[in-house]
Design a protein around this motif. Structure first.
Motif, PDB file in Angstrom:
ATOM      1  N   PHE A 148      -7.257   3.151  -0.232  1.00 21.11           N
ATOM      2  CA  PHE A 148      -6.518   3.668   0.920  1.00 21.11           C
ATOM      3  C   PHE A 148      -6.254   5.152   0.646  1.00 21.11           C
ATOM      4  O   PHE A 148      -5.700   5.503  -0.401  1.00 21.11           O
ATOM      5  CB  PHE A 148      -5.195   2.921   1.088  1.00 21.11           C
ATOM      6  CG  PHE A 148      -5.371   1.474   1.453  1.00 21.11           C
ATOM      7  CD1 PHE A 148      -5.433   1.085   2.792  1.00 21.11           C
ATOM      8  CD2 PHE A 148      -5.492   0.495   0.481  1.00 21.11           C
ATOM      9  CE1 PHE A 148      -5.609  -0.248   3.139  1.00 21.11           C
ATOM     10  CE2 PHE A 148      -5.669  -0.838   0.816  1.00 21.11           C
ATOM     11  CZ  PHE A 148      -5.727  -1.212   2.149  1.00 21.11           C
ATOM     12  N   THR A 195     -11.911  -0.683  -2.715  1.00 21.82           N
ATOM     13  CA  THR A 195     -11.435  -0.041  -1.485  1.00 21.82           C
ATOM     14  C   THR A 195     -10.247   0.839  -1.852  1.00 21.82           C
ATOM     15  O   THR A 195      -9.313   0.367  -2.502  1.00 21.82           O
ATOM     16  CB  THR A 195     -10.971  -1.103  -0.465  1.00 21.82           C
ATOM     17  OG1 THR A 195     -12.060  -1.992  -0.199  1.00 21.82           O
ATOM     18  CG2 THR A 195     -10.514  -0.445   0.833  1.00 21.82           C
ATOM     19  N   VAL A 252       0.836  -1.207   0.000  1.00 16.50           N
ATOM     20  CA  VAL A 252       0.000   0.000   0.000  1.00 16.50           C
ATOM     21  C   VAL A 252       0.873   1.260   0.000  1.00 16.50           C
ATOM     22  O   VAL A 252       0.734   2.137  -0.866  1.00 16.50           O
ATOM     23  CB  VAL A 252      -0.941   0.008   1.232  1.00 16.50           C
ATOM     24  CG1 VAL A 252      -1.864   1.211   1.172  1.00 16.50           C
ATOM     25  CG2 VAL A 252      -1.756  -1.280   1.306  1.00 16.50           C
ATOM     26  N   ILE A 258     -15.242  15.846   4.706  1.00 16.50           N
ATOM     27  CA  ILE A 258     -15.912  15.369   5.928  1.00 16.50           C
ATOM     28  C   ILE A 258     -14.894  15.304   7.075  1.00 16.50           C
ATOM     29  O   ILE A 258     -15.139  15.802   8.173  1.00 16.50           O
ATOM     30  CB  ILE A 258     -16.518  13.965   5.705  1.00 16.50           C
ATOM     31  CG1 ILE A 258     -17.620  13.982   4.647  1.00 16.50           C
ATOM     32  CG2 ILE A 258     -16.984  13.349   7.040  1.00 16.50           C
ATOM     33  CD1 ILE A 258     -19.012  14.256   5.133  1.00 16.50           C
ATOM     34  N   ARG A 259     -13.740  14.692   6.818  1.00 14.74           N
ATOM     35  CA  ARG A 259     -12.756  14.491   7.886  1.00 14.74           C
ATOM     36  C   ARG A 259     -12.199  15.805   8.414  1.00 14.74           C
ATOM     37  O   ARG A 259     -11.792  15.904   9.566  1.00 14.74           O
ATOM     38  CB  ARG A 259     -11.599  13.619   7.384  1.00 14.74           C
ATOM     39  CG  ARG A 259     -11.946  12.148   7.244  1.00 14.74           C
ATOM     40  CD  ARG A 259     -10.726  11.305   6.883  1.00 14.74           C
ATOM     41  NE  ARG A 259     -10.246  11.543   5.531  1.00 14.74           N
ATOM     42  CZ  ARG A 259      -9.170  12.234   5.194  1.00 14.74           C
ATOM     43  NH1 ARG A 259      -8.404  12.776   6.134  1.00 14.74           N
ATOM     44  NH2 ARG A 259      -8.827  12.406   3.930  1.00 14.74           N
ATOM     45  N   HIS A 308     -18.600   4.486   2.845  1.00 17.87           N
ATOM     46  CA  HIS A 308     -18.131   3.302   3.573  1.00 17.87           C
ATOM     47  C   HIS A 308     -19.069   2.123   3.350  1.00 17.87           C
ATOM     48  O   HIS A 308     -19.590   1.544   4.292  1.00 17.87           O
ATOM     49  CB  HIS A 308     -18.007   3.609   5.070  1.00 17.87           C
ATOM     50  CG  HIS A 308     -17.069   4.719   5.383  1.00 17.87           C
ATOM     51  ND1 HIS A 308     -15.716   4.556   5.347  1.00 17.87           N
ATOM     52  CD2 HIS A 308     -17.287   6.019   5.718  1.00 17.87           C
ATOM     53  CE1 HIS A 308     -15.131   5.710   5.656  1.00 17.87           C
ATOM     54  NE2 HIS A 308     -16.064   6.615   5.881  1.00 17.87           N
ATOM     55  N   GLN A 312     -14.821   3.197   0.450  1.00 20.25           N
ATOM     56  CA  GLN A 312     -15.205   1.894  -0.088  1.00 20.25           C
ATOM     57  C   GLN A 312     -16.563   2.044  -0.760  1.00 20.25           C
ATOM     58  O   GLN A 312     -17.490   2.570  -0.147  1.00 20.25           O
ATOM     59  CB  GLN A 312     -15.272   0.909   1.088  1.00 20.25           C
ATOM     60  CG  GLN A 312     -15.130  -0.530   0.710  1.00 20.25           C
ATOM     61  CD  GLN A 312     -14.695  -1.386   1.907  1.00 20.25           C
ATOM     62  OE1 GLN A 312     -13.529  -1.460   2.246  1.00 20.25           O
ATOM     63  NE2 GLN A 312     -15.637  -2.028   2.529  1.00 20.25           N
ATOM     64  N   TYR A 317      -1.577   8.416   6.250  1.00 22.96           N
ATOM     65  CA  TYR A 317      -2.763   7.581   6.069  1.00 22.96           C
ATOM     66  C   TYR A 317      -3.966   8.266   6.721  1.00 22.96           C
ATOM     67  O   TYR A 317      -3.860   8.809   7.832  1.00 22.96           O
ATOM     68  CB  TYR A 317      -2.584   6.249   6.785  1.00 22.96           C
ATOM     69  CG  TYR A 317      -1.887   5.176   5.988  1.00 22.96           C
ATOM     70  CD1 TYR A 317      -2.565   4.469   5.004  1.00 22.96           C
ATOM     71  CD2 TYR A 317      -0.562   4.845   6.251  1.00 22.96           C
ATOM     72  CE1 TYR A 317      -1.932   3.463   4.296  1.00 22.96           C
ATOM     73  CE2 TYR A 317       0.081   3.834   5.545  1.00 22.96           C
ATOM     74  CZ  TYR A 317      -0.616   3.151   4.560  1.00 22.96           C
ATOM     75  OH  TYR A 317       0.003   2.148   3.867  1.00 22.96           O
ATOM     76  N   ALA A 318      -5.118   8.210   6.054  1.00 21.72           N
ATOM     77  CA  ALA A 318      -6.318   8.856   6.598  1.00 21.72           C
ATOM     78  C   ALA A 318      -7.540   7.942   6.545  1.00 21.72           C
ATOM     79  O   ALA A 318      -8.661   8.414   6.555  1.00 21.72           O
ATOM     80  CB  ALA A 318      -6.577  10.146   5.836  1.00 21.72           C
ATOM     81  N   GLY A 319      -7.308   6.619   6.454  1.00 29.23           N
ATOM     82  CA  GLY A 319      -8.437   5.684   6.412  1.00 29.23           C
ATOM     83  C   GLY A 319      -8.691   5.180   5.002  1.00 29.23           C
ATOM     84  O   GLY A 319      -7.792   5.167   4.158  1.00 29.23           O
ATOM     85  N   THR A 320      -9.917   4.773   4.755  1.00 26.73           N
ATOM     86  CA  THR A 320     -10.289   4.239   3.429  1.00 26.73           C
ATOM     87  C   THR A 320     -11.635   4.799   3.008  1.00 26.73           C
ATOM     88  O   THR A 320     -12.414   5.265   3.841  1.00 26.73           O
ATOM     89  CB  THR A 320     -10.434   2.696   3.463  1.00 26.73           C
ATOM     90  OG1 THR A 320     -11.483   2.349   4.364  1.00 26.73           O
ATOM     91  CG2 THR A 320      -9.148   2.010   3.883  1.00 26.73           C
TER      92      THR A 320
END
Lengths: 318, 318
Positions: free
Chosen positions: B231, B229, B187, B283-284, B304, B216, B211-214
Motif C-alpha cells: 500500500f 502487495t 494498513v 509515473i503517477r 501491477h 504488486q 493513500y496513492a494505490g498499490t
C-alpha cells in the motif's frame, strides 16, 4: 459476482473478459497471429466472414486454419504496407457486404497494430479503427480528468454527457475529454487535440495536464473484443474556465463534487471505461482507501489488466 | 532482457518471477493449498524439510503429495487456531533443526494468510513472518514516499540508507518509511507506526499522508518466493522537518531532487521494492512519460503484477 451498484461491479463491467482461454479452447475464438506473434482474437463467425472475402481476392491475403484455430496473413503480405493495404481491401469489401456489424461504424481512422521487433516503431500494420474490435487487437487512447481545486483544497470534476448522436454509448457520462490514438498522432498530441475538439480547451491550458499512468482492461462487447490501454492525464483547470462542446461529441458539461461523481459511477451512468478512469483517479488521490472500500485490492487489479499482445513502440509515425 | 541501468531493468529485478508455471510443471515448486484454495508455492526441497518435521509429530499437521505436487493441512487442522498453532510448532522445530535458511531470520511477527470465504476477515491462519517466503504466500506492507515541495513547486524526496545491521538488504537505499503489515495492525496504523519507528515522524505529520494505490510484484530470492502487495502513501513533509533514525533500521536520511533519486535507482542502489515504489510515484506524478521513457507501458505492467492467490479481507484482527 460483485454486488450491483458497487465500485467493483462497475470496474468488472468494463474489465469483463474472464474466459478467453476457455473460449479459445472451445474454438469460439480464433487467435490472430502476425509473424508468429499473437496480436489479437477473432470470433469464429467473423474469422469465416473475413476468410470468405479474402478467398475472393486474386491472391488471398489472409489464411484461416480451422485445424489450428488461427488467422494469419499470407506469406506474400510481408511488409507493413502490403499488410495494411491488403487489410484495407478486405475490410472495405466486408463493409460493403454489410455482414460484420462493427464495420457499419466506419471511422476513417487508422490504428497501429504492434509487435514487429524488426522495426524501430514496432508496427506490423495499420487497421481501420472500426475493425479493431473485430480483430481483438490492442488499442490505445487518452483520458483526461478535468478538475478544479478551490483555495480550501476542495476538488470538483468536470463531466461530459455524450451526444445522443455518438456511435457508441450515446447519452452516457464521460471524461471532460478522451479519445483513441490513431492516424499517427502521438500520445501527448492526442490529449491536446481531444481537449480542443471535445471541450474547447485551448492548448495553453491543456498543456498543463500531467501524465498519471495508464489504465488497462479487456472488454467484450456484443460484437467484439477490446484489449485497451488508456494513457491517463489529470488537468487542473482554472476555477473560472468553463468547457464548452465544440465538435458535437458532448452535449453538456457538469461540474460535480467527487461525491456526486461517485454516486453517478455506482448508478452505472458513466461509459464503462470513463468510470474506470475516474476510479483510478480516486485511488491515486486517496479518495478510495482500504478503510472505506472493502474491494480496494480487487478494484486496483481490475484497473491494470495484463495482456499477452504486444504494443507498438511509437504512435507517431504512420 | 532489458538493458542494465534502465528503469525497466530495475522493475524487472524486483518483479522477477516469469517461470512459475514451468517450475510447477517441472516439479521444482509445489502448490500450497488450504481447503482447496491455492495460497502459495513451496520449493520441493523445503516441502520435504517441512514434511519431515510434520511427520515427526504425534498427529502430523501437514500432508505433502509427491504425486499431486502439493502441500496441504491435514484434515484435523480445520480452524484458524488449529492451523496457526500447528504451523507454529512445525516452524519452531524446523528453525531448531537449522536446515531452512529463512527461518534463521525469525521475526516474532505474525502475517495473515487469506482466502477463507467462510469467515468475514477471510483469514485461514497466521504465519511467522520469516516463513512467508518459504510458503510463498501473499504478503502486504506499507511504503511511504516522503517529499517536500518548495513554494516554486520543486519536489524533493527523503531517502533512507538502511542500517548495515538489517537482516535484509543492509546498506541499501530505502523509502523514508516502510514495513510489513502484521500482528493485527491495520494498513493505516502500520503506516503511522513505521513513520514513527523508522523516521521519528510524529503522527500529527504522518496522518497527513495520502493513500496513492498499490504496487504488486512477485519476487524470487535465493531462498524463497515473495508475492507482495505494498500500500503506497505520499506524504508531503514541512520543508523544515528533518527525519531522524529512531529504531536503528535506518542509518542516515538524505533529501534529494527527483533527478538524483532517478540516478540512484538506475545505479541499483535502492532495495528493489523501494525502487518500484518510487517508479510508481514518478509515473503517477508525470515525471516518467511515454515521451521520456520508451519502456513506459512495460514498466507500468511490472508495477501491477496479478496473483491467483487470495488476500485477507481485513488486516486488523488477529
Amino acid at each position: 459476482m460483485p454486488e450491483r451498484g458497487t465500485i467493483l461491479s462497475v470496474v468488472h463491467n468494463c474489465n469483463n473478459v474472464r474466459d478467453l482461454k476457455d473460449d479459445i479452447a472451445c474454438e469460439i475464438m480464433y487467435k490472430f497471429f502476425v509473424n508468429n506473434i499473437w496480436v489479437g482474437v477473432v470470433s469464429k463467425k467473423d474469422a469465416h466472414l473475413i476468410q470468405d472475402v479474402s478467398d475472393a481476392q486474386k491472391i488471398p491475403p489472409l489464411v484461416i486454419s480451422s485445424i489450428k484455430k488461427t488467422i494469419t496473413f499470407s506469406n506474400w503480405c510481408d511488409t507493413r504496407k502490403k499488410r495494411s493495404d491488403a487489410m484495407a481491401t478486405v475490410l472495405l469489401q466486408l463493409r460493403e457486404a454489410n455482414t460484420c456489424e462493427p464495420l457499419s461504424k466506419w471511422r476513417n481512422e487508422l490504428y497501429l497494430v504492434g509487435g514487429d521487433t524488426s522495426v524501430s516503431d514496432g508496427v506490423f500494420f495499420e487497421l481501420e479503427r472500426a475493425a479493431a474490435e473485430v480483430f481483438g487487437v490492442r488499442t490505445f487512447g487518452v483520458h483526461v480528468n478535468g478538475i478544479t481545486v478551490s483555495n480550501a483544497g476542495k476538488v470538483c470534476m468536470w463531466v461530459g454527457r455524450r451526444s445522443l448522436s455518438k456511435q457508441k454509448w450515446p447519452g452516457m457520462l464521460d471524461q471532460i475529454a478522451a479519445g483513441g490514438i490513431g492516424n499517427g498522432v502521438g500520445v501527448w498530441d492526442s490529449m491536446i487535440k481531444e481537449c480542443d475538439e471535445e471541450a474547447n480547451i485551448p492548448s495553453k491550458i491543456s498543456q498543463k495536464a500531467k501524465y498519471a499512468g495508464t489504465i488497462q482492461y479487456f472488454t467484450r462487447t456484443e460484437v467484439g473484443m477490446q484489449p485497451e490501454t488508456q494513457f491517463v492525464f489529470d488537468l487542473v483547470l482554472p476555477e473560472k474556465f468553463v468547457p464548452t462542446p465544440k465538435d458535437g461529441e458532448v452535449d453538456t458539461f457538469y461540474l460535480w463534487t467527487l461525491d456526486e461523481v461517485i454516486d453517478k459511477i455506482k448508478q452505472n451512468q458513466f461509459k464503462p471505461n470513463c468510470a474506470m478512469c475516474i476510479v483510478d483517479f480516486l485511488i491515486r488521490h486517496g479518495n478510495l482507501t482500504p478503510e472505506n472500500e472493502p474491494d480496494y485490492l480487487e478494484i486496483i487489479d481490475n484497473l491494470h489488466c495484463s495482456f499477452e499482445f504486444p504494443a507498438p513502440r511509437s504512435f507517431t509515425a504512420v
